[in-house]
Design a protein around this motif. Sequence first.
Motif, PDB file in Angstrom:
ATOM      1  N   SER A 160      62.575 -13.265 139.305  1.00 55.81           N
ATOM      2  CA  SER A 160      63.940 -13.652 138.953  1.00 55.81           C
ATOM      3  C   SER A 160      63.907 -14.648 137.815  1.00 55.81           C
ATOM      4  CB  SER A 160      64.658 -14.278 140.155  1.00 55.81           C
ATOM      5  OG  SER A 160      64.096 -15.535 140.475  1.00 55.81           O
ATOM      6  N   VAL A 161      64.979 -14.655 137.028  1.00 53.93           N
ATOM      7  CA  VAL A 161      65.097 -15.618 135.941  1.00 53.93           C
ATOM      8  C   VAL A 161      65.117 -17.034 136.491  1.00 53.93           C
ATOM      9  CG1 VAL A 161      66.643 -16.486 134.139  1.00 53.93           C
ATOM     10  CG2 VAL A 161      66.235 -14.032 134.356  1.00 53.93           C
ATOM     11  N   ASN A 162      65.901 -17.275 137.544  1.00 54.54           N
ATOM     12  CA  ASN A 162      66.056 -18.623 138.094  1.00 54.54           C
ATOM     13  C   ASN A 162      64.726 -19.269 138.437  1.00 54.54           C
ATOM     14  OD1 ASN A 162      68.800 -18.193 137.912  1.00 54.54           O
ATOM     15  ND2 ASN A 162      69.229 -18.949 139.984  1.00 54.54           N
ATOM     16  N   GLY A 179      64.671 -30.593 120.726  1.00 56.55           N
ATOM     17  CA  GLY A 179      65.692 -30.430 119.695  1.00 56.55           C
ATOM     18  C   GLY A 179      66.438 -29.117 119.748  1.00 56.55           C
ATOM     19  N   ALA A 180      66.263 -28.331 120.815  1.00 52.87           N
ATOM     20  CA  ALA A 180      67.028 -27.087 120.948  1.00 52.87           C
ATOM     21  C   ALA A 180      68.516 -27.412 121.001  1.00 52.87           C
ATOM     22  CB  ALA A 180      66.591 -26.336 122.200  1.00 52.87           C
ATOM     23  N   LYS A 181      69.309 -26.667 120.236  1.00 51.74           N
ATOM     24  CA  LYS A 181      70.738 -26.956 120.095  1.00 51.74           C
ATOM     25  C   LYS A 181      71.617 -26.011 120.895  1.00 51.74           C
ATOM     26  CE  LYS A 181      74.271 -27.496 116.487  1.00 51.74           C
ATOM     27  NZ  LYS A 181      74.541 -27.395 115.026  1.00 51.74           N
ATOM     28  N   ARG A 182      71.332 -24.710 120.817  1.00 54.23           N
ATOM     29  CA  ARG A 182      72.128 -23.742 121.539  1.00 54.23           C
ATOM     30  C   ARG A 182      71.325 -22.456 121.700  1.00 54.23           C
ATOM     31  NH1 ARG A 182      76.783 -21.326 117.407  1.00 54.23           N
ATOM     32  NH2 ARG A 182      75.357 -20.551 115.800  1.00 54.23           N
ATOM     33  N   LEU A 183      71.789 -21.580 122.612  1.00 55.47           N
ATOM     34  CA  LEU A 183      71.111 -20.307 122.809  1.00 55.47           C
ATOM     35  C   LEU A 183      72.108 -19.220 123.152  1.00 55.47           C
ATOM     36  CD1 LEU A 183      70.924 -19.619 126.107  1.00 55.47           C
ATOM     37  CD2 LEU A 183      69.162 -21.368 126.028  1.00 55.47           C
ATOM     38  N   MET A 184      71.677 -17.991 122.899  1.00 56.22           N
ATOM     39  CA  MET A 184      72.469 -16.820 123.254  1.00 56.22           C
ATOM     40  C   MET A 184      71.542 -15.811 123.912  1.00 56.22           C
ATOM     41  SD  MET A 184      74.659 -14.117 120.873  1.00 56.22           S
ATOM     42  CE  MET A 184      75.846 -15.338 120.317  1.00 56.22           C
ATOM     43  N   ALA A 185      71.993 -15.251 125.028  1.00 56.72           N
ATOM     44  CA  ALA A 185      71.191 -14.268 125.751  1.00 56.72           C
ATOM     45  C   ALA A 185      71.790 -12.879 125.613  1.00 56.72           C
ATOM     46  CB  ALA A 185      71.090 -14.649 127.222  1.00 56.72           C
ATOM     47  N   PHE A 186      70.895 -11.910 125.549  1.00 56.58           N
ATOM     48  CA  PHE A 186      71.283 -10.501 125.563  1.00 56.58           C
ATOM     49  C   PHE A 186      70.635  -9.899 126.803  1.00 56.58           C
ATOM     50  CE2 PHE A 186      71.297 -12.060 121.272  1.00 56.58           C
ATOM     51  CZ  PHE A 186      72.464 -11.559 120.731  1.00 56.58           C
ATOM     52  N   ASN A 187      71.428  -9.687 127.830  1.00 57.30           N
ATOM     53  CA  ASN A 187      70.929  -9.234 129.122  1.00 57.30           C
ATOM     54  C   ASN A 187      71.244  -7.761 129.321  1.00 57.30           C
ATOM     55  OD1 ASN A 187      70.213 -11.965 129.740  1.00 57.30           O
ATOM     56  ND2 ASN A 187      72.341 -12.359 130.297  1.00 57.30           N
ATOM     57  N   ASP A 188      70.201  -6.976 129.598  1.00 59.74           N
ATOM     58  CA  ASP A 188      70.377  -5.537 129.809  1.00 59.74           C
ATOM     59  C   ASP A 188      69.504  -5.120 130.984  1.00 59.74           C
ATOM     60  OD1 ASP A 188      70.956  -2.891 129.640  1.00 59.74           O
ATOM     61  OD2 ASP A 188      69.995  -2.546 127.705  1.00 59.74           O
ATOM     62  N   ASN A 189      70.132  -4.932 132.141  1.00 58.18           N
ATOM     63  CA  ASN A 189      69.403  -4.621 133.378  1.00 58.18           C
ATOM     64  C   ASN A 189      68.373  -5.712 133.646  1.00 58.18           C
ATOM     65  OD1 ASN A 189      70.825  -2.201 133.874  1.00 58.18           O
ATOM     66  ND2 ASN A 189      69.588  -1.153 132.330  1.00 58.18           N
ATOM     67  N   ASP A 190      67.076  -5.382 133.663  1.00 58.68           N
ATOM     68  CA  ASP A 190      66.072  -6.394 133.987  1.00 58.68           C
ATOM     69  C   ASP A 190      65.465  -7.038 132.742  1.00 58.68           C
ATOM     70  OD1 ASP A 190      64.614  -4.268 133.070  1.00 58.68           O
ATOM     71  OD2 ASP A 190      63.175  -4.237 134.726  1.00 58.68           O
ATOM     72  N   GLN A 191      66.021  -6.759 131.571  1.00 55.38           N
ATOM     73  CA  GLN A 191      65.511  -7.334 130.330  1.00 55.38           C
ATOM     74  C   GLN A 191      66.444  -8.432 129.825  1.00 55.38           C
ATOM     75  OE1 GLN A 191      64.354  -4.464 127.359  1.00 55.38           O
ATOM     76  NE2 GLN A 191      63.696  -2.969 128.891  1.00 55.38           N
ATOM     77  N   HIS A 192      65.833  -9.563 129.472  1.00 53.96           N
ATOM     78  CA  HIS A 192      66.601 -10.723 129.020  1.00 53.96           C
ATOM     79  C   HIS A 192      65.975 -11.206 127.709  1.00 53.96           C
ATOM     80  CE1 HIS A 192      68.128 -10.921 133.203  1.00 53.96           C
ATOM     81  NE2 HIS A 192      66.892 -10.529 133.484  1.00 53.96           N
ATOM     82  N   ALA A 204      63.847 -19.615 117.759  1.00 48.42           N
ATOM     83  CA  ALA A 204      62.815 -19.095 118.653  1.00 48.42           C
ATOM     84  C   ALA A 204      63.438 -18.069 119.579  1.00 48.42           C
ATOM     85  CB  ALA A 204      62.182 -20.229 119.464  1.00 48.42           C
ATOM     86  N   ASN A 205      62.587 -17.327 120.264  1.00 47.94           N
ATOM     87  CA  ASN A 205      63.049 -16.284 121.168  1.00 47.94           C
ATOM     88  C   ASN A 205      62.276 -16.330 122.479  1.00 47.94           C
ATOM     89  OD1 ASN A 205      64.699 -14.695 119.077  1.00 47.94           O
ATOM     90  ND2 ASN A 205      62.673 -14.754 118.138  1.00 47.94           N
ATOM     91  N   ILE A 206      62.972 -16.031 123.550  1.00 46.21           N
ATOM     92  CA  ILE A 206      62.344 -15.847 124.856  1.00 46.21           C
ATOM     93  C   ILE A 206      62.618 -14.413 125.288  1.00 46.21           C
ATOM     94  CG2 ILE A 206      62.327 -16.524 127.295  1.00 46.21           C
ATOM     95  CD1 ILE A 206      63.342 -19.290 126.412  1.00 46.21           C
ATOM     96  N   VAL A 207      61.578 -13.702 125.667  1.00 43.00           N
ATOM     97  CA  VAL A 207      61.717 -12.355 126.213  1.00 43.00           C
ATOM     98  C   VAL A 207      61.247 -12.415 127.665  1.00 43.00           C
ATOM     99  CG1 VAL A 207      60.996  -9.949 126.070  1.00 43.00           C
ATOM    100  CG2 VAL A 207      61.344 -11.280 123.965  1.00 43.00           C
ATOM    101  N   PHE A 208      62.153 -12.161 128.592  1.00 39.85           N
ATOM    102  CA  PHE A 208      61.827 -12.233 130.020  1.00 39.85           C
ATOM    103  C   PHE A 208      62.243 -10.927 130.689  1.00 39.85           C
ATOM    104  CE2 PHE A 208      62.631 -13.123 134.458  1.00 39.85           C
ATOM    105  CZ  PHE A 208      61.540 -13.887 134.821  1.00 39.85           C
ATOM    106  N   VAL A 209      61.328 -10.350 131.447  1.00 38.69           N
ATOM    107  CA  VAL A 209      61.597  -9.110 132.169  1.00 38.69           C
ATOM    108  C   VAL A 209      61.496  -9.394 133.665  1.00 38.69           C
ATOM    109  CG1 VAL A 209      60.954  -6.696 132.475  1.00 38.69           C
ATOM    110  CG2 VAL A 209      60.645  -7.786 130.242  1.00 38.69           C
ATOM    111  N   SER A 210      62.516  -8.997 134.414  1.00 39.85           N
ATOM    112  CA  SER A 210      62.570  -9.325 135.846  1.00 39.85           C
ATOM    113  C   SER A 210      61.714  -8.380 136.683  1.00 39.85           C
ATOM    114  CB  SER A 210      64.021  -9.302 136.327  1.00 39.85           C
ATOM    115  OG  SER A 210      64.784 -10.261 135.641  1.00 39.85           O
TER     116      SER A 210
END
Length: 283
Positions: A160-162, A179-192, A204-210
């Motif tokens: 899980s992401v949490n 110094g991270a300012k803001r983020l946007m997520a693109f969530n599609d089924n188990d891909q984040h 920067a980017n985070i790629v997380f798969v559930s």
Amino acid sequence: MKTIGFIDYYISEWHANHYPEWIKEANETLGTDFVVKYAWAEKDVSPVDGKTTDEWCKEYGVERCATIEELCEKSDYILVLAPSDPDTHLRYAEIALKYGKNTYIDKTFAPDYKTALKIFEIGKEHGAKFFSTSALRYASELSEYAGECQTVTVMGSGASVNEYVIHQTEMLVKLMGIGAKRLMAFNDNDQHIIRVEYADGRNANIVFVSNYGTPTAFIPCKNGGESKFIQITSSFFESLIADILKFYENGQLPFDSLETLEVMKVRDAIIKSEKNSEQWIEI
């Protein structure tokens, strides 16, 4: 012999089951003499394997304490576990940090940034030194790029992401700093896929798969350099344990605590983005 006390929500879980042996191995490398001597768990029966606290203590040669207070009084050093239940950490810290002993608090440090600040306030009030981290911070592959990245993509997976995105967040902060300012997520089924913007213009980017099929890896790029794919294969848990023992001995924090608070802020925004996909979340 220097004694360590384990505080846990339930004691028979993956971290508690591996740390005693890794501590023994670290002793051999460092020439130290630490031993897990005491344990206390809030729940007597582990939901993982049904093992009771008494059964675990007998298996690992550890003395069961009746209360957290008893454990804190007897132990030279304290290790707060409950890695899957960070909502318990404030309650445990409120007692343990009052003893002013060097303490390690396992990941995830707190359930949210607000609670993390409360734990730091308690530590400051009682003069207790402590730190917390995901073990992934100690992947040796990160060292060359720590604080040197113009951009980076960190990736991994988990149930899980949490619970598990803490690992990629810790990697991100070690590599990019605060110094991270803001983020946007693109969530599609188990891909984040999470885009992180920094106040100084870096990204920067985070790629997380559930699930557990995606390798833990990162793609760094220094100024003027080329991106390269690097998979994490080093023994990061063993390196973490060694640093915990060094911290117990000398009381020197292995990294700036502001990075722990940055991790918590970024994680808060990631969790918020789960319900606000494709919207900017301020950090």
